[in-house]
Design an enzyme around this catalytic site. Sequence first.
Site, PDB file in Angstrom:
ATOM      1  N   GLY A  18     -21.905  -7.909  -3.553  1.00  0.00           N
ATOM      2  CA  GLY A  18     -21.695  -8.053  -4.980  1.00  0.00           C
ATOM      3  C   GLY A  18     -22.679  -7.210  -5.761  1.00  0.00           C
ATOM      4  O   GLY A  18     -23.824  -7.029  -5.348  1.00  0.00           O
ATOM      5  N   GLY A  20     -23.832  -6.331  -9.986  1.00  0.00           N
ATOM      6  CA  GLY A  20     -23.701  -6.574 -11.410  1.00  0.00           C
ATOM      7  C   GLY A  20     -24.792  -5.874 -12.191  1.00  0.00           C
ATOM      8  O   GLY A  20     -25.641  -5.175 -11.629  1.00  0.00           O
ATOM      9  N   GLY A  21     -24.765  -6.083 -13.516  1.00  0.00           N
ATOM     10  CA  GLY A  21     -25.761  -5.445 -14.358  1.00  0.00           C
ATOM     11  C   GLY A  21     -27.150  -6.029 -14.182  1.00  0.00           C
ATOM     12  O   GLY A  21     -28.148  -5.363 -14.479  1.00  0.00           O
ATOM     13  N   MET A  22     -27.250  -7.246 -13.691  1.00  0.00           N
ATOM     14  CA  MET A  22     -28.531  -7.917 -13.539  1.00  0.00           C
ATOM     15  C   MET A  22     -29.060  -7.874 -12.116  1.00  0.00           C
ATOM     16  O   MET A  22     -30.264  -7.854 -11.910  1.00  0.00           O
ATOM     17  CB  MET A  22     -28.411  -9.388 -13.973  1.00  0.00           C
ATOM     18  CG  MET A  22     -28.001  -9.585 -15.421  1.00  0.00           C
ATOM     19  SD  MET A  22     -27.954 -11.351 -15.859  1.00  0.00           S
ATOM     20  CE  MET A  22     -26.745 -11.959 -14.705  1.00  0.00           C
ATOM     21  N   ALA A  23     -28.155  -7.896 -11.135  1.00  0.00           N
ATOM     22  CA  ALA A  23     -28.622  -8.067  -9.760  1.00  0.00           C
ATOM     23  C   ALA A  23     -27.599  -7.532  -8.775  1.00  0.00           C
ATOM     24  O   ALA A  23     -26.475  -7.162  -9.147  1.00  0.00           O
ATOM     25  CB  ALA A  23     -28.892  -9.543  -9.489  1.00  0.00           C
ATOM     26  N   VAL A  25     -26.112  -8.573  -4.743  1.00  0.00           N
ATOM     27  CA  VAL A  25     -26.048  -9.689  -3.803  1.00  0.00           C
ATOM     28  C   VAL A  25     -25.754  -9.141  -2.412  1.00  0.00           C
ATOM     29  O   VAL A  25     -24.834  -8.333  -2.222  1.00  0.00           O
ATOM     30  CB  VAL A  25     -24.973 -10.716  -4.205  1.00  0.00           C
ATOM     31  CG1 VAL A  25     -24.985 -11.896  -3.250  1.00  0.00           C
ATOM     32  CG2 VAL A  25     -25.193 -11.190  -5.630  1.00  0.00           C
ATOM     33  N   ASP A 134     -23.681 -19.535 -17.891  1.00  0.00           N
ATOM     34  CA  ASP A 134     -22.914 -18.346 -17.511  1.00  0.00           C
ATOM     35  C   ASP A 134     -21.735 -18.736 -16.616  1.00  0.00           C
ATOM     36  O   ASP A 134     -21.523 -18.152 -15.550  1.00  0.00           O
ATOM     37  CB  ASP A 134     -23.823 -17.340 -16.795  1.00  0.00           C
ATOM     38  CG  ASP A 134     -23.185 -15.958 -16.688  1.00  0.00           C
ATOM     39  OD1 ASP A 134     -22.278 -15.654 -17.492  1.00  0.00           O
ATOM     40  OD2 ASP A 134     -23.590 -15.189 -15.794  1.00  0.00           O
TER      41      ASP A 134
END
Length: 373
Positions: A18, A20-23, A25, A134
């Site tokens: 995974g 995303g913009g934050m992290a 996975v 979220d």
Amino acid sequence: MEELKLLNNRYQLNTLIGRGGMAMVFNGQDLMLERDVAVKVLRSRYAKDPAFRERFRQEAKAAANLSHTNIVTVYDFGYDQERLYIVMEYVAGKDLHTLVHERGRLNIDRGLDLAVKACKGIGYAHRAGLVHCDVKPHNLLITHDWQLKVTDFGIARALASINPDELTDVVWGSPQFFSPEQAAGEAPSPASDVYSLGVVLYLMFTGQLPFLGKTSTELAKMHREADPIPPSEINPFIPDTLEEVILKVLNKEPSARYRTADQLGRVLQIVQREHTQNANQPSVRTPASQRVPSEPIQPETFNKARPARRVSEPRNGMPSATPPPIYPKTSAAPSPGLAFSDIDWLAVFLGLTAVVAWGGLLPFFIWVYNNIF
């Protein structure tokens, strides 16, 4: 991020599952306990602020205290190579976003089952004093046997604490799903999670989002001001009661929604039971000519005299009572054969006796006639 292979000499990072913009996975391995884990590694810019690292630690610790079958278990968190990371239970399956993207809208039974499970997990967190902040399909993981687990508790709230300038980047991480109060920059509450669950419900049962905008600003305005298209106009198979629930939780005013996910879950369970009961009942739109009676009516039924009764509502496609046949006076009624039990045997015996007696006297009368005449 590619250079990261091992964190704190314990967590080996394997496959990227995974981004995303934050992290990011990873599917990883806990070398100490020898078990599969999921490791979420935050981007380096979030680890530079000591205050944020402390807030992240607090949120991760609170999330680790949540123990529920519908919540992904948090095992550990740490800081290594200028990266913050959190270690979680590895869930084999897909997230709800991928599932809806592949299948389109879900059927009512399957969608309600998943929605109730999501409410149970988030409701448990609400009772523990935590707000997810979220809730979105990406954070709802579906296993191969259709169990649901909620993930990423507290991470969005930790990110929102960095500084006011970062708030926009954090909140806009899920602009399609956040509540009107979150769009206005206000503090989220359990009712905010309920609103986000309403957006998820809308997506599950219609296959599309209630609000579509080209920019985050446009989406924020729509969440605060616009009314969604009623779900039944997109999917006519949505029950009226379910549509009422969805529109209620998408209310702009938090006090007009259900206060917690637990309350929403209990209402959805009622809708689920009603839908199951209605599905098990015969459709009222089935023509009577197509219904098959459970027991065929025998012809001799019409030859038995029975008191006339008013015919009630049809049952199994046939009247519940049948009046005896009425024949017109101008035509003869059919003559049924004489039954053996209806013969008068006494009269038959007397008649035979008379015949025998008459037959015995006849020779005597002939002798008298010949001797006298």
